[in-house]
Design a protein around this motif. Structure first.
Motif, PDB file in Angstrom:
ATOM      1  N   GLY B  47       0.818  49.149  -7.781  1.00  0.00           N
ATOM      2  CA  GLY B  47       1.029  50.203  -8.768  1.00  0.00           C
ATOM      3  C   GLY B  47       2.491  50.624  -8.780  1.00  0.00           C
ATOM      4  N   LEU B  48       2.751  51.778  -9.367  1.00  0.00           N
ATOM      5  CA  LEU B  48       4.137  52.258  -9.484  1.00  0.00           C
ATOM      6  C   LEU B  48       4.209  53.721  -9.061  1.00  0.00           C
ATOM      7  CD1 LEU B  48       7.046  51.580 -10.506  1.00  0.00           C
ATOM      8  CD2 LEU B  48       6.326  52.436 -12.752  1.00  0.00           C
ATOM      9  N   GLY B  49       4.979  53.986  -8.013  1.00  0.00           N
ATOM     10  CA  GLY B  49       5.219  55.360  -7.584  1.00  0.00           C
ATOM     11  C   GLY B  49       6.435  55.915  -8.313  1.00  0.00           C
ATOM     12  N   THR B  50       6.592  57.241  -8.304  1.00  0.00           N
ATOM     13  CA  THR B  50       7.705  57.846  -9.047  1.00  0.00           C
ATOM     14  C   THR B  50       8.480  58.886  -8.232  1.00  0.00           C
ATOM     15  OG1 THR B  50       6.189  59.508  -9.972  1.00  0.00           O
ATOM     16  CG2 THR B  50       6.565  57.521 -11.283  1.00  0.00           C
ATOM     17  N   TRP B  51       8.138  59.040  -6.960  1.00  0.00           N
ATOM     18  CA  TRP B  51       8.822  60.014  -6.090  1.00  0.00           C
ATOM     19  C   TRP B  51      10.303  59.683  -6.011  1.00  0.00           C
ATOM     20  CZ3 TRP B  51       9.608  64.381  -3.904  1.00  0.00           C
ATOM     21  CH2 TRP B  51      10.219  64.526  -2.654  1.00  0.00           C
ATOM     22  N   VAL B 218      -8.459  53.548  -1.877  1.00  0.00           N
ATOM     23  CA  VAL B 218      -7.282  53.974  -1.114  1.00  0.00           C
ATOM     24  C   VAL B 218      -6.003  53.606  -1.857  1.00  0.00           C
ATOM     25  CG1 VAL B 218      -5.981  53.713   1.040  1.00  0.00           C
ATOM     26  CG2 VAL B 218      -8.487  53.724   1.091  1.00  0.00           C
ATOM     27  N   ILE B 219      -5.180  54.614  -2.124  1.00  0.00           N
ATOM     28  CA  ILE B 219      -3.840  54.379  -2.669  1.00  0.00           C
ATOM     29  C   ILE B 219      -2.853  54.560  -1.522  1.00  0.00           C
ATOM     30  CG2 ILE B 219      -2.052  55.263  -4.217  1.00  0.00           C
ATOM     31  CD1 ILE B 219      -4.178  56.008  -6.210  1.00  0.00           C
ATOM     32  N   VAL B 220      -1.903  53.645  -1.418  1.00  0.00           N
ATOM     33  CA  VAL B 220      -0.953  53.682  -0.304  1.00  0.00           C
ATOM     34  C   VAL B 220       0.423  54.090  -0.798  1.00  0.00           C
ATOM     35  CG1 VAL B 220       0.283  52.267   1.373  1.00  0.00           C
ATOM     36  CG2 VAL B 220      -2.179  51.990   1.088  1.00  0.00           C
ATOM     37  N   ASN B 221       0.939  55.188  -0.233  1.00  0.00           N
ATOM     38  CA  ASN B 221       2.307  55.612  -0.577  1.00  0.00           C
ATOM     39  C   ASN B 221       3.281  55.237   0.541  1.00  0.00           C
ATOM     40  OD1 ASN B 221       2.179  57.717   1.426  1.00  0.00           O
ATOM     41  ND2 ASN B 221       1.166  59.077  -0.054  1.00  0.00           N
ATOM     42  N   ARG B 222       4.552  55.358   0.249  1.00  0.00           N
ATOM     43  CA  ARG B 222       5.646  55.028   1.181  1.00  0.00           C
ATOM     44  C   ARG B 222       5.490  53.635   1.805  1.00  0.00           C
ATOM     45  NH1 ARG B 222       9.000  59.129   2.786  1.00  0.00           N
ATOM     46  NH2 ARG B 222       9.297  58.158   4.797  1.00  0.00           N
ATOM     47  N   PRO B 223       5.252  52.609   0.997  1.00  0.00           N
ATOM     48  CA  PRO B 223       5.085  51.267   1.568  1.00  0.00           C
ATOM     49  C   PRO B 223       6.361  50.742   2.226  1.00  0.00           C
ATOM     50  CG  PRO B 223       5.216  51.144  -0.823  1.00  0.00           C
ATOM     51  CD  PRO B 223       5.103  52.598  -0.482  1.00  0.00           C
ATOM     52  N   PHE B 224       7.516  51.265   1.778  1.00  0.00           N
ATOM     53  CA  PHE B 224       8.792  50.839   2.374  1.00  0.00           C
ATOM     54  C   PHE B 224       9.462  51.972   3.139  1.00  0.00           C
ATOM     55  CE2 PHE B 224       8.981  48.288  -1.793  1.00  0.00           C
ATOM     56  CZ  PHE B 224       8.295  47.207  -1.251  1.00  0.00           C
ATOM     57  N   THR B 265      -6.812  49.776  -2.036  1.00  0.00           N
ATOM     58  CA  THR B 265      -7.060  49.489  -3.446  1.00  0.00           C
ATOM     59  C   THR B 265      -5.755  49.228  -4.182  1.00  0.00           C
ATOM     60  OG1 THR B 265      -8.867  51.092  -3.282  1.00  0.00           O
ATOM     61  CG2 THR B 265      -8.316  50.314  -5.485  1.00  0.00           C
ATOM     62  N   CYS B 266      -4.704  49.925  -3.786  1.00  0.00           N
ATOM     63  CA  CYS B 266      -3.454  49.835  -4.547  1.00  0.00           C
ATOM     64  C   CYS B 266      -2.312  50.429  -3.735  1.00  0.00           C
ATOM     65  CB  CYS B 266      -3.645  50.616  -5.848  1.00  0.00           C
ATOM     66  SG  CYS B 266      -2.224  50.727  -6.895  1.00  0.00           S
ATOM     67  N   ALA B 267      -1.162  49.746  -3.722  1.00  0.00           N
ATOM     68  CA  ALA B 267       0.049  50.310  -3.119  1.00  0.00           C
ATOM     69  C   ALA B 267       0.977  50.730  -4.255  1.00  0.00           C
ATOM     70  CB  ALA B 267       0.733  49.277  -2.235  1.00  0.00           C
ATOM     71  N   ILE B 268       1.734  51.813  -4.046  1.00  0.00           N
ATOM     72  CA  ILE B 268       2.548  52.333  -5.159  1.00  0.00           C
ATOM     73  C   ILE B 268       4.039  52.409  -4.778  1.00  0.00           C
ATOM     74  CG2 ILE B 268       0.778  53.550  -6.469  1.00  0.00           C
ATOM     75  CD1 ILE B 268       1.541  56.114  -4.870  1.00  0.00           C
ATOM     76  N   PRO B 269       4.706  51.253  -4.649  1.00  0.00           N
ATOM     77  CA  PRO B 269       6.147  51.290  -4.395  1.00  0.00           C
ATOM     78  C   PRO B 269       6.890  51.895  -5.589  1.00  0.00           C
ATOM     79  CG  PRO B 269       5.447  49.060  -4.948  1.00  0.00           C
ATOM     80  CD  PRO B 269       4.203  49.889  -4.817  1.00  0.00           C
ATOM     81  N   ALA B 270       7.941  52.653  -5.301  1.00  0.00           N
ATOM     82  CA  ALA B 270       8.755  53.267  -6.363  1.00  0.00           C
ATOM     83  C   ALA B 270      10.086  52.537  -6.454  1.00  0.00           C
ATOM     84  CB  ALA B 270       8.989  54.740  -6.054  1.00  0.00           C
ATOM     85  N   THR B 271      10.614  52.435  -7.640  1.00  0.00           N
ATOM     86  CA  THR B 271      11.903  51.770  -7.809  1.00  0.00           C
ATOM     87  C   THR B 271      12.568  52.236  -9.088  1.00  0.00           C
ATOM     88  OG1 THR B 271      13.030  49.632  -8.014  1.00  0.00           O
ATOM     89  CG2 THR B 271      10.846  49.783  -8.993  1.00  0.00           C
ATOM     90  N   THR B 272      13.892  52.041  -9.151  1.00  0.00           N
ATOM     91  CA  THR B 272      14.625  52.338 -10.384  1.00  0.00           C
ATOM     92  C   THR B 272      15.052  51.046 -11.076  1.00  0.00           C
ATOM     93  OG1 THR B 272      16.690  52.423  -9.142  1.00  0.00           O
ATOM     94  CG2 THR B 272      15.556  54.520  -9.518  1.00  0.00           C
ATOM     95  N   ARG B 273      14.654  49.896 -10.479  1.00  0.00           N
ATOM     96  CA  ARG B 273      15.191  48.618 -10.985  1.00  0.00           C
ATOM     97  C   ARG B 273      14.094  47.696 -11.502  1.00  0.00           C
ATOM     98  NH1 ARG B 273      19.502  46.525  -6.620  1.00  0.00           N
ATOM     99  NH2 ARG B 273      18.802  44.574  -7.580  1.00  0.00           N
ATOM    100  N   VAL B 274      14.395  47.103 -12.646  1.00  0.00           N
ATOM    101  CA  VAL B 274      13.445  46.193 -13.283  1.00  0.00           C
ATOM    102  C   VAL B 274      13.187  44.965 -12.404  1.00  0.00           C
ATOM    103  CG1 VAL B 274      13.230  44.557 -15.199  1.00  0.00           C
ATOM    104  CG2 VAL B 274      13.867  46.937 -15.649  1.00  0.00           C
TER     105      VAL B 274
END
Lengths: 218, 304
Positions: B47-51, B218-224, B265-274
């Motif tokens: 998925g896509l995180g936005t923090w 389960v959604i997983v945040n802060r994968p990195f 169920t899903c990990a939500i890494p956030a990024t600013t780059r395509v």
């Protein structure tokens, strides 16, 4: 272990350094060349603080109040609060400080400290740093010159000039006038440290010098 | 999913011409999915995180960058976008991106309620909907367990009334796990969101097994670890044996470790780059490591 002990400084940072400094740059571009007027205003306060006339002291307090109001409205409320929801509270605190500075017009009527007193000279030095030193901060921190902070436009130099003026003039009820600028400087130190920006030393130095000057006897 | 485009446009103060017809983006076919246990609805594992990343204020350049990230995310088959009222301007940024893209219909919107006064919860959710430009959220989570005892009944009522589809709770960085377990054990929640990555594996002991037992997604945040993990390993060589999974970068290595846990169920890494969002999505393609390989992956990173 307390839950609070699991937090680091970075956990409280809601935005990236890139976003913050771009925000400052865009704000500066929108204001330009008003910053020059603000610096002139800071120098006028400095001159007023250096003189012994009560009218000049009153004008200094009124101008400082205007600077706090402008920062609150233009930077904190309209810009910074778009990326940091806590700035709505800071805006209220800045407006309160503006009100206190207006009240301080009455509290500065007793007369200034002797011109040769260390405290007064130190306060004026702090004002020089806030008005003329701060704009060069980006050069030392390795940032774009467009992110320069000037008195009246940005909170940190406004707090520095204010603390300098308060230390130099030593108005009555000083205990009421110091907390907001000191707390803002502390908040700014923590924010810049969390962003790993070298500029964090500046508000830290302002706090240190303020308390050092308050501790000297004359 | 239906949207109130007008609300987004009003909220952002933009008057540009936006496409009105919802579009289907990308091909999710090759993106591995896992079902939400309570509904059997499949979700892509990435998925896509936005923090932090989407908190860009009203900076038009950065808002367009975020919109491009959302575009690449949908193009690559992504669905789940997660945000919170706590994330500064992230919500209006999402709304801007969705509006610019014509509100991709595969969006799975995951939001949070984050307010200590539970009486204000409904108003906050309404404001969030306006920022996103959606009529209802797919998932509403109680952020960091703030006033969860008061918020959860209201969210269950909203779900029963069809005003949202799933209810969840969140925490991060290992905080309040006992309380999370208590909620999982005693409340009929659909989702739980926790921090899980190759170095922060406390949830493997109790929370992930409990999620499997109770049928909670389960959604997983802060994968990195907010990028720290990548910075920690990026100068080290990627081991040859990971190639069998299709992982070609450290980001994919770290994500594959997370999403290969059967409870996730899903990990939500956030990024600013395509390029990064594409790289992240690619971790959800190909082979997932088995338990033996997962142990080897963890040991390798711990030894670095």
């Amino acid at each position: 272990m307390s839950e609070w002990a699991t937090y680091t400084l970075a956990d409280f940072l809601l935005f990236s350094p890139r976003v913050y400094f771009r925000l400052v740059e865009r704000y500066n571009q929108g204001l330009w060349p008003l910053q020059l007027v603000f610096i002139a205003g800071a120098l006028a306060i400095l001159f007023a603080t250096a003189t012994d006339g009560w009218r000049a002291r009153a004008a200094a307090m009124a101008t400082l109040a205007l600077a706090w109001l402008f920062c609150a409205w233009q930077f904190l409320w309209l810009r910074y609060s778009t990326i940091n929801w806590a700035m709505s509270y800071a805006t209220a605190a800045f407006m309160l400080q503006a009100g206190l500075l207006l009240l301080a017009i009455r509290w500065t009527q007793r007369g200034a400290l002797p011109a040769n007193s260390l405290r007064r000279r130190g306060g004026i030095g702090l004002m020089v740093f806030g008005s003329l030193g701060y704009p060069f901060g980006p050069l030392l921190a390795g940032r774009a010159p467009a992110s320069a902070e000037t008195f009246g436009a940005m909170p940190d130099p406004t707090a520095a000039v204010t603390l300098g003026a308060l230390v130099a003039l030593m108005p009555q009820k000083l205990w009421l006038l110091l907390p907001i600028p000191v707390l803002w400087c502390a908040f700014s130190v923590l924010t810049l440290l969390a962003m790993e920006d070298a500029g964090a030393w500046a508000p830290f130095a302002v706090i240190l010098v303020t308390f050092a000057l308050l501790l000297v006897r004359r | 999913m239906t949207f109130t485009r007008r609300a987004v446009v009003q909220g952002l103060g933009i008057g540009m011409s936006l496409p009105l017809v919802p579009r289907a983006w990308g091909q999710a076919a090759d993106l591995t999915t896992r079902v939400i246990p309570k509904s059997e609805e499949p979700l892509p594992l990435i998925g896509l995180g936005t923090w932090i990343t989407f908190n860009v204020g009203d900076d038009p350049v950065l808002m367009d960058e975020c919109a491009a990230v959302i575009g690449a995310f949908f193009e690559g088959g992504g669905r789940v976008i997660d945000s919170s009222p706590m994330y500064g301007s992230s919500q209006p940024t999402i709304g801007y991106g969705l509006g610019k893209l014509g509100y991709p219909k595969q969006l799975f919107s995951a939001e949070k309620v984050w307010i200590s006064d539970s009486g204000e919860g409904a108003a906050q959710i309404e404001a969030s909907k306006n920022y996103w430009g959606v009529e209802k959220f797919d998932l509403m989570q109680v952020h960091n367990l703030v006033s969860w005892e008061e918020h959860l009944p209201a969210l269950f009522d909203m779900k029963a009334a069809g005003r949202l589809r799933y209810v969840g709770i969140t925490t991060s960085e290992g905080r309040r796990h006992r309380e999370i377990e208590q909620v999982m054990a005693t409340r009929p929640i659909d989702f739980v969101q926790v921090t899980y990555n190759i170095l922060d594996r406390e949830v493997e002991e109790r929370i992930l097994p409990l999620a499997q037992e109770k049928g909670i997604a389960v959604i997983v945040n802060r994968p990195f670890r907010q990028g720290d993990l990548i910075r920690q390993v990026e100068d080290e060589p990627l081991p040859d044996w990971i190639a069998e999974t299709g992982a070609r970068s450290w980001a994919q290595y770290l994500l594959k470790f997370i999403i290969s846990h059967p409870a996730v169920t899903c990990a939500i890494p956030a990024t600013t780059r395509v390029d990064h969002v594409r790289e992240n999505l690619d971790a959800g393609r190909g082979i997932l490591p088995d338990e033996k390989l997962r142990r080897r992956m963890a040991a390798y990173v711990e030894a670095l």
